[in-house]
Design a protein around this motif. Structure first.
Motif, PDB file in Angstrom:
ATOM      1  N   VAL A 142      35.554  38.600  34.002  1.00 34.72           N
ATOM      2  CA  VAL A 142      33.505  39.261  34.380  1.00 34.72           C
ATOM      3  C   VAL A 142      33.413  39.351  35.962  1.00 34.72           C
ATOM      4  N   THR A 143      34.556  38.174  36.169  1.00 37.41           N
ATOM      5  CA  THR A 143      34.236  38.273  38.015  1.00 37.41           C
ATOM      6  C   THR A 143      34.511  39.877  38.562  1.00 37.41           C
ATOM      7  N   VAL A 144      35.858  40.332  37.920  1.00 38.76           N
ATOM      8  CA  VAL A 144      36.883  41.380  38.405  1.00 38.76           C
ATOM      9  C   VAL A 144      35.352  42.717  38.492  1.00 38.76           C
ATOM     10  N   PHE A 145      34.588  42.576  37.288  1.00 34.89           N
ATOM     11  CA  PHE A 145      34.012  43.839  36.733  1.00 34.89           C
ATOM     12  C   PHE A 145      32.264  43.997  37.775  1.00 34.89           C
ATOM     13  N   SER A 146      31.953  42.159  38.429  1.00 42.59           N
ATOM     14  CA  SER A 146      30.852  42.169  39.046  1.00 42.59           C
ATOM     15  C   SER A 146      31.442  42.258  40.631  1.00 42.59           C
ATOM     16  N   ILE A 147      32.290  41.889  41.314  1.00 36.34           N
ATOM     17  CA  ILE A 147      33.205  41.261  42.091  1.00 36.34           C
ATOM     18  C   ILE A 147      32.950  42.074  43.152  1.00 36.34           C
ATOM     19  N   VAL A 148      33.497  43.555  42.770  1.00 29.62           N
ATOM     20  CA  VAL A 148      33.556  44.911  43.599  1.00 29.62           C
ATOM     21  C   VAL A 148      31.524  45.126  43.906  1.00 29.62           C
ATOM     22  N   MET A 149      30.597  44.669  43.392  1.00 30.89           N
ATOM     23  CA  MET A 149      29.664  45.874  44.241  1.00 30.89           C
ATOM     24  C   MET A 149      28.505  44.302  45.034  1.00 30.89           C
ATOM     25  N   VAL A 150      29.672  43.568  44.731  1.00 32.29           N
ATOM     26  CA  VAL A 150      28.892  42.067  45.905  1.00 32.29           C
ATOM     27  C   VAL A 150      29.800  42.393  46.834  1.00 32.29           C
ATOM     28  N   ILE A 151      31.061  42.406  47.000  1.00 31.25           N
ATOM     29  CA  ILE A 151      31.542  42.628  48.092  1.00 31.25           C
ATOM     30  C   ILE A 151      31.081  44.055  49.253  1.00 31.25           C
ATOM     31  N   VAL A 152      30.867  44.983  48.289  1.00 34.65           N
ATOM     32  CA  VAL A 152      30.777  46.257  48.865  1.00 34.65           C
ATOM     33  C   VAL A 152      29.346  46.719  49.565  1.00 34.65           C
ATOM     34  N   ASN A 153      28.172  46.059  48.857  1.00 37.47           N
ATOM     35  CA  ASN A 153      26.972  46.043  49.283  1.00 37.47           C
ATOM     36  C   ASN A 153      26.822  44.705  50.518  1.00 37.47           C
ATOM     37  N   ARG A 202      26.576  44.830  36.372  1.00 39.54           N
ATOM     38  CA  ARG A 202      28.312  44.718  35.737  1.00 39.54           C
ATOM     39  C   ARG A 202      28.490  43.698  34.926  1.00 39.54           C
ATOM     40  N   ALA A 203      27.973  41.882  35.803  1.00 46.10           N
ATOM     41  CA  ALA A 203      29.120  41.362  35.245  1.00 46.10           C
ATOM     42  C   ALA A 203      27.898  41.559  33.099  1.00 46.10           C
ATOM     43  N   VAL A 204      26.938  41.307  32.910  1.00 45.00           N
ATOM     44  CA  VAL A 204      27.081  40.962  31.406  1.00 45.00           C
ATOM     45  C   VAL A 204      27.575  42.507  30.494  1.00 45.00           C
ATOM     46  N   THR A 205      28.063  43.514  32.061  1.00 46.17           N
ATOM     47  CA  THR A 205      28.640  44.608  30.337  1.00 46.17           C
ATOM     48  C   THR A 205      29.654  44.203  30.517  1.00 46.17           C
ATOM     49  N   GLY A 206      30.502  43.008  31.310  1.00 48.28           N
ATOM     50  CA  GLY A 206      32.013  42.802  31.458  1.00 48.28           C
ATOM     51  C   GLY A 206      32.569  41.797  30.596  1.00 48.28           C
ATOM     52  N   MET A 207      30.985  41.206  30.369  1.00 41.87           N
ATOM     53  CA  MET A 207      30.860  39.854  29.392  1.00 41.87           C
ATOM     54  C   MET A 207      30.664  40.052  27.697  1.00 41.87           C
ATOM     55  N   VAL A 208      29.646  41.392  27.830  1.00 40.72           N
ATOM     56  CA  VAL A 208      30.748  41.777  26.345  1.00 40.72           C
ATOM     57  C   VAL A 208      31.820  43.112  26.007  1.00 40.72           C
ATOM     58  N   ILE A 209      32.131  43.690  27.045  1.00 41.72           N
ATOM     59  CA  ILE A 209      33.043  44.202  26.852  1.00 41.72           C
ATOM     60  C   ILE A 209      34.492  43.197  26.090  1.00 41.72           C
TER      61      ILE A 209
END
Length: 273
Positions: A142-153, A202-209
């Motif tokens: 979940v962290t890997v899924f979402s952290i890139v969006m947070v860093i880039v923005n 993206r975190a929700v997507t990672g949680m389900v995947i």
């Protein structure tokens, strides 16, 4: 007669104008059209695998009264809350620092690009081999899924600050701490909040995947169970509940964004573009 034939009262005209300018009527109309098309398609060609819209609604309410669903939500959201919290706590400072100091970005840019282009499902076997099954592996994904969006923005937000403001502040004797507090952080905050909102999706997507592909527990386990038993209404109802949770969380994030950055909305309203 002249009163009846005259224009509408100003208050009523304002109400109609607000309704016409709102997005809500268009959203409701789109949903109604979608529901009708779904119902007609499912009745004509759906068969066993595609339930009707009405069956899905009934199954959704049945699931909301099932303790098993709430237990699954609790287990799944543990990874979501912890993983997304780590993404925000780590990603925002990292993005701000990278935006402020371009030299550091030269060392990290390649890794950000890797995270952006790598299929996250390919990381799951590596996690299983490294940390095994359990909460830790789900939190990491979940962290890997979402952290890139947070860093880039966050990085983009710092870069978007007008350099002229920084130079002007320095010419008036502002310290680096004052520049961060008065110029960089307020200027970057709208982009940071956008990154948090996108990262939450993206975190929700990672949680389900991760629960579908790695560990058949919680919500992912329910989806696999209902699919294996061909219980299509319950399967679709579970997906509807996941989507509803995602939309609710994103709405809360959008509300926080409006409250924390009211000037950004004002500026966009004044922008002639």
């Amino acid at each position: 007669m002249s009163t009846l034939a005259g224009p509408l009262p100003p208050r009523r005209r304002g109400l109609l104008r607000r309704i016409a300018d709102s997005d809500r009527p268009y959203q409701i109309l789109t949903f109604v059209v979608f529901a009708v098309v779904w119902e007609v398609y499912a009745r004509q060609w759906g068969g066993l695998l595609i339930p009707t819209f009405g069956e899905t609604v009934v199954a959704t309410f049945e699931l909301l009264g099932d303790p098993e669903l709430w237990q699954a939500l609790y287990v799944s959201n543990q990874a979501l809350v912890i993983g997304f919290g780590i993404a925000v706590v780590v990603g925002v400072p990292v993005g701000i620092v990278l935006g402020r100091f371009p030299t550091l970005e030269r060392f990290s840019d390649v890794y950000l690009n890797i995270l952006l282009v790598t299929p996250m499902a390919a990381i799951i076997p590596l996690l299983v081999m490294s940390v095994g099954f359990g909460l830790i592996s789900r939190v990491i994904l979940v962290t890997v899924f979402s952290i890139v969006m947070v860093i880039v923005n966050s990085r983009t937000g710092v870069r978007s600050v007008d350099p002229g403001l920084i130079e002007m502040a320095r010419s008036f004797g502002a310290s680096e701490r004052q520049i961060w507090r008065e110029i960089l952080l307020p200027g970057a905050l709208p982009a940071i909040m956008t990154g948090v909102r996108l990262g939450l999706g993206r975190a929700v997507t990672g949680m389900v995947i991760v629960e579908l592909l790695m560990v058949s527990v919680a919500l992912g386990g329910l989806i696999l169970e209902y699919r294996g038993l061909f219980q299509a209404p319950l399967l679709y109802g579970t997906i509807v509940i996941i989507l509803a949770e995602a939309l609710l969380l994103i709405s809360v994030a959008r509300w926080c964004e409006r409250k924390l950055t009211p000037w950004a909305r004002t500026n966009s309203a004044k922008d002639p573009r």
